[in-house]
Design a protein around this motif. Structure first.
Motif, PDB file in Angstrom:
ATOM      1  N   GLU A  45       0.867  -1.181   0.000  1.00 34.30           N
ATOM      2  CA  GLU A  45       0.000   0.000   0.000  1.00 34.30           C
ATOM      3  C   GLU A  45       0.897   1.222   0.000  1.00 34.30           C
ATOM      4  N   ILE A  46       0.665   2.122  -0.955  1.00 36.78           N
ATOM      5  CA  ILE A  46       1.465   3.349  -1.034  1.00 36.78           C
ATOM      6  C   ILE A  46       0.715   4.489  -0.356  1.00 36.78           C
ATOM      7  N   VAL A  53       4.570  -1.288   8.561  1.00 35.18           N
ATOM      8  CA  VAL A  53       4.532   0.088   8.087  1.00 35.18           C
ATOM      9  C   VAL A  53       5.974   0.591   7.984  1.00 35.18           C
ATOM     10  N   VAL A  54       6.318   1.116   6.804  1.00 33.75           N
ATOM     11  CA  VAL A  54       7.684   1.524   6.499  1.00 33.75           C
ATOM     12  C   VAL A  54       7.689   2.997   6.090  1.00 33.75           C
ATOM     13  N   LEU A  55       8.628   3.739   6.631  1.00 30.23           N
ATOM     14  CA  LEU A  55       8.804   5.134   6.234  1.00 30.23           C
ATOM     15  C   LEU A  55       9.519   5.150   4.891  1.00 30.23           C
ATOM     16  N   ALA A  56       8.788   5.492   3.842  1.00 30.15           N
ATOM     17  CA  ALA A  56       9.371   5.470   2.492  1.00 30.15           C
ATOM     18  C   ALA A  56       8.528   6.315   1.553  1.00 30.15           C
ATOM     19  N   ASP A  57       9.150   6.695   0.458  1.00 33.62           N
ATOM     20  CA  ASP A  57       8.552   7.546  -0.564  1.00 33.62           C
ATOM     21  C   ASP A  57       8.110   6.692  -1.743  1.00 33.62           C
ATOM     22  N   ALA A  65      -5.454 -10.652   2.055  1.00 36.33           N
ATOM     23  CA  ALA A  65      -4.013 -10.507   1.828  1.00 36.33           C
ATOM     24  C   ALA A  65      -3.252 -11.456   2.744  1.00 36.33           C
ATOM     25  N   ASP A  66      -2.107 -11.954   2.269  1.00 37.64           N
ATOM     26  CA  ASP A  66      -1.229 -12.750   3.124  1.00 37.64           C
ATOM     27  C   ASP A  66      -0.424 -11.833   4.045  1.00 37.64           C
ATOM     28  N   LYS A  67       0.028 -10.720   3.479  1.00 39.60           N
ATOM     29  CA  LYS A  67       0.822  -9.743   4.227  1.00 39.60           C
ATOM     30  C   LYS A  67       0.736  -8.414   3.501  1.00 39.60           C
ATOM     31  N   VAL A  68       0.730  -7.333   4.259  1.00 39.83           N
ATOM     32  CA  VAL A  68       0.703  -5.986   3.696  1.00 39.83           C
ATOM     33  C   VAL A  68       1.941  -5.234   4.160  1.00 39.83           C
ATOM     34  N   ILE A  69       2.627  -4.609   3.215  1.00 39.91           N
ATOM     35  CA  ILE A  69       3.679  -3.645   3.542  1.00 39.91           C
ATOM     36  C   ILE A  69       3.152  -2.288   3.111  1.00 39.91           C
ATOM     37  N   ALA A  70       3.024  -1.399   4.078  1.00 34.59           N
ATOM     38  CA  ALA A  70       2.475  -0.068   3.821  1.00 34.59           C
ATOM     39  C   ALA A  70       3.605   0.947   3.910  1.00 34.59           C
ATOM     40  N   ILE A  71       3.726   1.779   2.874  1.00 39.58           N
ATOM     41  CA  ILE A  71       4.747   2.826   2.908  1.00 39.58           C
ATOM     42  C   ILE A  71       4.086   4.186   3.048  1.00 39.58           C
ATOM     43  N   GLU A  72       4.710   5.035   3.838  1.00 41.73           N
ATOM     44  CA  GLU A  72       4.206   6.379   4.112  1.00 41.73           C
ATOM     45  C   GLU A  72       5.413   7.302   4.295  1.00 41.73           C
ATOM     46  N   PRO A  73       5.441   8.456   3.590  1.00 43.35           N
ATOM     47  CA  PRO A  73       6.622   9.327   3.670  1.00 43.35           C
ATOM     48  C   PRO A  73       6.647  10.262   4.877  1.00 43.35           C
ATOM     49  N   GLN A  74       5.514  10.435   5.564  1.00 44.42           N
ATOM     50  CA  GLN A  74       5.468  11.382   6.675  1.00 44.42           C
ATOM     51  C   GLN A  74       5.476  10.638   8.013  1.00 44.42           C
ATOM     52  N   PHE A  98       5.485  -7.719  -5.462  1.00 47.03           N
ATOM     53  CA  PHE A  98       4.134  -7.694  -4.900  1.00 47.03           C
ATOM     54  C   PHE A  98       3.088  -8.249  -5.869  1.00 47.03           C
ATOM     55  N   ASP A  99       2.110  -8.953  -5.293  1.00 45.51           N
ATOM     56  CA  ASP A  99       0.972  -9.456  -6.063  1.00 45.51           C
ATOM     57  C   ASP A  99      -0.056  -8.364  -6.316  1.00 45.51           C
ATOM     58  N   THR A 100      -0.202  -7.461  -5.345  1.00 48.21           N
ATOM     59  CA  THR A 100      -1.188  -6.382  -5.426  1.00 48.21           C
ATOM     60  C   THR A 100      -0.558  -5.098  -4.903  1.00 48.21           C
ATOM     61  N   VAL A 101      -0.875  -3.977  -5.557  1.00 51.70           N
ATOM     62  CA  VAL A 101      -0.493  -2.652  -5.055  1.00 51.70           C
ATOM     63  C   VAL A 101      -1.769  -1.836  -4.897  1.00 51.70           C
ATOM     64  N   VAL A 102      -1.883  -1.143  -3.754  1.00 49.21           N
ATOM     65  CA  VAL A 102      -3.083  -0.376  -3.410  1.00 49.21           C
ATOM     66  C   VAL A 102      -2.704   1.071  -3.152  1.00 49.21           C
ATOM     67  N   GLY A 103      -3.541   1.987  -3.634  1.00 47.50           N
ATOM     68  CA  GLY A 103      -3.403   3.399  -3.304  1.00 47.50           C
ATOM     69  C   GLY A 103      -4.775   4.037  -3.212  1.00 47.50           C
TER      70      GLY A 103
END
Length: 197
Positions: free
Chosen positions: A38-39, A82-86, A53-62, A97-102
């Protein structure tokens, strides 16, 4: 503006969520399967709706938005990191990734085309991309009003563009459109894409 926006984001979104946005999120997220990215996950408003979902990695820049999302990540039905990333430089290998969500994120990213190219890179071939986005209306008067309001809106809403032509940007990257549903007289779009690389 970022600190204040992070603090008031959930309160600001609550009326929209109650008017149907939460239901649209649920409908979108239920299609996310496998390993999910998830972006721009913000405060984690989507997290409760991940079920398949099997697993979600969520990125957030703030950092403040990310920190506010951790409680929702811990309470989710599936594992969420949850990962701090742009999103313009996604820190994962190709075809991960199998799926990308925004959801409501392409309007805010400074370079959405670069982000879409990054999504294409990290999403597996024939993977699914799911968006829920507000866009510029294709009507002369209303579209111009969005153009006129955008500089003020960007300042108040932490960089959000009211007038992004998101579908045009998506078409430039070469995804295959699977489904597009329109809401609020075409202001809000639910988009499902196939990563046909």
């Amino acid at each position: 503006m970022g600190k204040l926006f992070a603090k008031i984001y959930d309160i600001m979104m609550q009326p929209l969520e109650q008017k149907g946005l939460t239901e649209l999120r649920k409908n979108l997220i239920r299609n996310a399967r496998g390993k999910v990215l998830e972006i721009g996950s913000g405060t984690g408003l989507n997290f409760p709706f991940y079920e398949r979902a099997d697993k979600v990695i969520a990125i957030e820049p703030q950092p403040l938005m990310m920190n506010r999302s951790l409680i929702r990540a811990n309470d989710a039905l599936v594992p969420i990191d949850v990962v701090l990333a742009d999103a313009e430089e996604i820190p994962f290998q190709d075809n991960t990734f199998d799926t990308v969500v925004g959801t409501l994120v392409l309007c805010t990213i400074p370079n959405p085309l670069k982000t879409l190219e990054e999504i294409r890179r990290v999403c597996k071939p024939h993977g699914t991309i799911l968006f829920l986005e507000h866009v510029r209306l294709d009507r002369p008067i209303l579209g111009r009003i969005q153009d006129w309001l955008t500089p003020i809106w960007k300042h108040v809403c932490d960089g959000c563009h009211l007038n992004r032509k998101t579908v045009e940007l998506i078409n430039k990257v070469g995804f295959k459109l699977v489904r597009k549903k329109q809401y609020c007289k075409n202001l809000l779009l639910e988009i499902e894409l196939l990563n046909s690389k």
